[in-house]
Design an enzyme around this catalytic site. Structure first.
Site, PDB file in Angstrom:
ATOM      1  N   SER A   1       0.804  -1.232   0.000  1.00  0.00           N
ATOM      2  CA  SER A   1       0.000   0.000   0.000  1.00  0.00           C
ATOM      3  C   SER A   1       0.832   1.275   0.000  1.00  0.00           C
ATOM      4  O   SER A   1       0.298   2.354  -0.264  1.00  0.00           O
ATOM      5  CB  SER A   1      -0.939   0.012   1.208  1.00  0.00           C
ATOM      6  OG  SER A   1      -1.985  -0.904   1.028  1.00  0.00           O
TER       7      SER A   1
ATOM      8  N   LYS B   1       0.515   3.280  -2.997  1.00  0.00           N
ATOM      9  CA  LYS B   1      -0.646   4.148  -3.248  1.00  0.00           C
ATOM     10  C   LYS B   1      -0.257   5.624  -3.197  1.00  0.00           C
ATOM     11  O   LYS B   1      -0.771   6.439  -3.964  1.00  0.00           O
ATOM     12  CB  LYS B   1      -1.745   3.863  -2.212  1.00  0.00           C
ATOM     13  CG  LYS B   1      -2.394   2.496  -2.354  1.00  0.00           C
ATOM     14  CD  LYS B   1      -3.267   2.181  -1.150  1.00  0.00           C
ATOM     15  CE  LYS B   1      -3.955   0.832  -1.291  1.00  0.00           C
ATOM     16  NZ  LYS B   1      -4.668   0.434  -0.054  1.00  0.00           N
TER      17      LYS B   1
ATOM     18  N   TYR C   1      -2.104  -2.446 -10.604  1.00  0.00           N
ATOM     19  CA  TYR C   1      -2.170  -2.278  -9.154  1.00  0.00           C
ATOM     20  C   TYR C   1      -1.331  -3.326  -8.422  1.00  0.00           C
ATOM     21  O   TYR C   1      -0.562  -3.004  -7.510  1.00  0.00           O
ATOM     22  CB  TYR C   1      -3.627  -2.345  -8.688  1.00  0.00           C
ATOM     23  CG  TYR C   1      -3.771  -2.239  -7.189  1.00  0.00           C
ATOM     24  CD1 TYR C   1      -3.469  -1.047  -6.530  1.00  0.00           C
ATOM     25  CD2 TYR C   1      -4.163  -3.327  -6.438  1.00  0.00           C
ATOM     26  CE1 TYR C   1      -3.582  -0.953  -5.154  1.00  0.00           C
ATOM     27  CE2 TYR C   1      -4.270  -3.237  -5.049  1.00  0.00           C
ATOM     28  CZ  TYR C   1      -3.975  -2.047  -4.414  1.00  0.00           C
ATOM     29  OH  TYR C   1      -4.067  -1.956  -3.050  1.00  0.00           O
TER      30      TYR C   1
ATOM     31  N   TYR D   1      -4.032   3.149   7.530  1.00  0.00           N
ATOM     32  CA  TYR D   1      -5.304   2.424   7.574  1.00  0.00           C
ATOM     33  C   TYR D   1      -6.216   3.011   8.656  1.00  0.00           C
ATOM     34  O   TYR D   1      -6.222   4.214   8.851  1.00  0.00           O
ATOM     35  CB  TYR D   1      -5.066   0.915   7.806  1.00  0.00           C
ATOM     36  CG  TYR D   1      -4.206   0.277   6.751  1.00  0.00           C
ATOM     37  CD1 TYR D   1      -4.688   0.087   5.451  1.00  0.00           C
ATOM     38  CD2 TYR D   1      -2.907  -0.141   7.043  1.00  0.00           C
ATOM     39  CE1 TYR D   1      -3.897  -0.517   4.484  1.00  0.00           C
ATOM     40  CE2 TYR D   1      -2.118  -0.746   6.070  1.00  0.00           C
ATOM     41  CZ  TYR D   1      -2.609  -0.926   4.791  1.00  0.00           C
ATOM     42  OH  TYR D   1      -1.830  -1.514   3.841  1.00  0.00           O
TER      43      TYR D   1
ATOM     44  N   VAL E   1       1.120  -3.721   3.967  1.00  0.00           N
ATOM     45  CA  VAL E   1       0.974  -4.966   4.728  1.00  0.00           C
ATOM     46  C   VAL E   1       2.226  -5.841   4.695  1.00  0.00           C
ATOM     47  O   VAL E   1       2.290  -6.855   5.392  1.00  0.00           O
ATOM     48  CB  VAL E   1      -0.238  -5.799   4.250  1.00  0.00           C
ATOM     49  CG1 VAL E   1      -1.544  -5.125   4.662  1.00  0.00           C
ATOM     50  CG2 VAL E   1      -0.169  -6.071   2.772  1.00  0.00           C
TER      51      VAL E   1
END
Lengths: 323, 323, 323, 323
Positions: free
Chosen positions: D69, D72, D196, D248, D266
């Site tokens: 992530s 992102k 992705y 998160y 993660v």
């Protein structure tokens, strides 16, 4: 005598078709499936069949259309017939949900250990994936064979509708991948969708729906051919589902105002099962009936706009409600 | 003859009470209402009444308990009788929802223009607030009078249960203020809750529930006294609601496995309406019946654990399902 | 020199007030609180204060208005100051939520063990209920005393606004009863609401908001009076909350485009805390500042429409963002 | 001098690595991605870099791991750099949401006209699909090239992790088909997922993360090479996102207790950006820094358990919070 009776009932049905045809303006054809969106929204037809095999038809009854969600009731029957009701109820629940038929929300919120019922898409795709057979093709072949036996004639897929749905069903793919993630789906997603979209694309007539409805009304028994196709138990649970979830999110209103166990599809078809009701206040169809309706302009809930209104009138006039 | 018939049926019911008594361990008394939480969870009783007024009772039938959610069905009838069904259906819908009976989620998410149905608390409180009368006291008096006329004897509130619920129903207050905000509630919140908690606290016996169930089964008509209390239409919609939402979030399973229109309450009571079914496969209660059950240990859904299991057995053995 | 500096900055602020006054048409006064709904929506005023105590004001700065949600930040500070940050964070979390400030949905769905943050109503009411004091009156008195000490002058409640909110806050009552049910609220609901609505009804000026913002910018220290009012830790967590949840559901956009820790209220007030930023690209307010804004026409999110736009311009021109 | 300074800081970091290593037991490696699940959960490493290019490293810093992530944040920068911030903000919002990073619920409930932010999977997949390039391969190549330019060395995909995620990401497929249905996704679902999952599988070291963090801290400028890679505006919005949604569903707690704009993955990586803070209460990293952390045992929220605790200690001791 019988001819006269048929005539009187048929004339009555014709009058009601004319009364309700105009309600088609309250709906539109299913625009999100291009092949369904382009049919004539003004059509309305009905066939009823009694326990002796007499058909009473009125309106646009020569059109063929696809089963769509009506197939959900039939797949539930076919699977339960093969593996037993217990097997199926362990994998899919039978509780109504107030959410849309294609909603993912209740899964995320409630994290149920099985889909809520076989008539929401999540449950229906799970049911399809469980059909007997080594692969998607064989699973669908089993279902088609089962339905052909009920109807006594071969069935075909509407290839254009199938292709149209296959290309546009992003939401069903989303749902199916969600089911896969939740481990509800043993089959591969694309295979499960192939079966599901195939069953939705089976072409039928209102006569077919009426006969299927009659067999459900007679608890799995065809009173004309004297063949017992599936158990009373299966038929009863199917009718419970038709009453509680058969008409999308207006199932409660349909039960209150019509009271006939029924399942609709976005193609505009409705299959109704009228069980025997010997204490009925009228004489028509006291021994039960099957009903097939077609009216492709569907309301916001997904049910045939004119068809629903017509069934309301018929049920009231002939006291067909099970309640 | 009649005596013998009664004896045989009563003996059968006694056997089933004994068969199912042990299922009470699958539930507990409603702990969130202190006055309900402390009763003996092991009790189980049933009364059935036929169209001639014969009662068939077995088990713990001498206990009085409070109506709780069973009152929701009766208030719906009372209000519909006074103002007409149309008036009520304009203000409360009749669609099942998969959410908990006291959930606020569906309101915030879907922003419906009326509560989903009269059997979730939101709908029930709205119904209570609409009862005829200038204030809470008069509204409740109307309901009580209506029920006393149905039952033929005076009714009383269990003051201890009322006080217990009044003090602890924070969730219902939350719901009612939400309804007030959404402009579903014309009455003041505290007044509406007073009526609602009063109706929940009315004391009844399983005999009472059986008689009420019989009148619903006979479409508003008491076949014993020959009095027509309310219209067939009202009775039918009430039975639709009982089937689709009468047993909290296991209504679908109850319909599938029992198939008797029924309404339960967290006190452990269940009221069942068995309509006439002349084509039944057995001879018991072909002409319909009313059922009252009491078993205060309730399962996670809120229904009498032993009572539900017993009704499943009875319905199966005597073919009482409407499906 | 100082006078000239003040003049230049004040002139600049006056120009920006004029630039942004028109944006009031993008909002309306808070109609759901009658007493707030009726004020003049066209007003716009701003005061900034620097570390030396100089005020720079422009526009409609002589109006008094009520704190509304701005009080949520101040009550959080007051409670944390009395019982310590740890005590408060055990009872209310500091996580943003994408839901509306008065939503019950996340509680029902996620069943958190504490409200998500002190700036949604659920968290704010919980905070208010925990204030030190034996009853509602004393708890509010503590808060009022704390704020009066910060501001150096007495504060008053706007009785008309209080009454208006008390009578119409059905949604807050729903929330508070929900909190009571969830055992987040030890106090009685009506008492907790009394404190909460009282704090919302405290009358302030843009000068007051500016001074409060300066003290937050200076981590609880008043650089003018040299008084340390509360700990750096408390100030920092408060500023985190202001950035992540201070501007209702456009907090993210406000942080992206303005970048000043801020808290708004539906009365149209905004309190901003500009921390020292020695590497700033401009010279204005390098040593930090407090900002008070008033513009009662609020946008759909609940923030002053013109005030938000004006702060965006000011922050960009003077490089005030903390990011 | 510099060497000594480095020594002292590095020794301090080593002490803190040792202090926090044990917190790994509070988490586990990401079991739902098999290739991530099998790494050694006990590792913990950190590198910090200052504006002169000095690295300060301690613990397990020689491991390579995948971005997950963290990518992102970088894709958001890359896309914004190519098409401008306005283009991106029209297509993806910047509001935090209290829901899980892979939730479909808020879409169904709120029907937003764009994903809530680029750090939930829905927003991230949308961002990836928009990258410049005619197809998935070219779009990913653009991103990879952009990152290689920032880092000054070639990057590679971890093929095993890519394959593992491609085979198991049913939930992301569900999300992506949902986005397709909602017309947020112009690209085909499988292509968008390819990009992705590719970006998630890029291998990096803690040194890489530290350098990327430094460039963000310096508003898109690399103070060592003196290269301006992207605009200040883009860097600021990225840091806003890191604060409000970077960790998160514990972003709020991380901001409150650590206060460093950060993005986690993660795989156990965390990238932190410490902006200059000339008024800091300590002398360490007053001119800002970049931080890279690796600790593969992640907590229930998805963040490195030991890494988060270590950053809390570091930020407190060296006063690195931006608040």
């Amino acid at each position: 005598m019988a001819v006269q009776k048929n005539l009187r009932i048929t004339e009555q049905l014709e009058a009601w078709v004319n009364d309700n045809k105009g309600h088609a303006v309250l709906g539109t054809t299913a625009q999100y499936i291009p092949a369904l969106g382009k049919v004539d929204p003004g059509k309305l037809g009905i066939c009823m069949i009694d326990e002796d095999g007499n058909y009473y038809c009125a309106g646009d009854t020569d059109v063929e259309f696809t089963l769509q969600s009506i197939s959900k009731a039939l797949t539930f029957v076919a699977l339960s017939h093969h593996y037993g009701l217990e097997f199926v109820l362990e994998r899919v629940d039978v509780e109504p949900t107030g959410e849309a038929f294609n909603s993912i929300v209740p899964f995320e919120i409630h994290r149920p250990n099985k889909p809520f019922n076989p008539f929401i898409n999540a449950g229906a795709i799970t049911i399809s994936s469980l059909l007997p057979g080594q692969n998607a093709q064989k699973k669908f072949a089993y279902l088609k064979g089962f339905l052909e036996e009920l109807l006594g004639h071969p069935l075909e897929i509407d290839k254009e509708v199938y292709d149209s749905e296959w290309a546009t069903s992003h939401r069903n793919r989303a749902l199916a991948y969600y089911l896969k993630e939740a481990k509800f789906l043993e089959l591969e997603v694309e295979e499960a969708l192939d079966i599901y979209i195939s069953q939705c694309s089976i072409k039928v007539s209102v006569k077919d729906l009426a006969l299927l409805g009659l067999i459900l009304a007679y608890d799995g028994y065809n009173p004309i051919t004297k063949v017992k196709h599936f158990s009373e138990e299966i038929a009863q649970v199917t009718k419970v589902l038709m009453v509680t979830c058969g008409m999308y999110n207006s199932s409660g209103n349909f039960a209150a105002h019509v009271g006939i166990p029924a399942k609709s599809g976005v193609s505009g078809g409705i299959m109704g099962a009228v069980p025997p009701k010997l204490h009925s206040q009228t004489y028509e169809f006291r021994a039960g009936a099957g009903i097939g309706v077609y009216g492709p302009a569907i309301d916001v809930q997904g049910n045939s706009a004119a068809g629903t209104m017509m069934l309301r009138q018929i049920s009231k006039e002939w006291d067909l409600s099970i309640f």
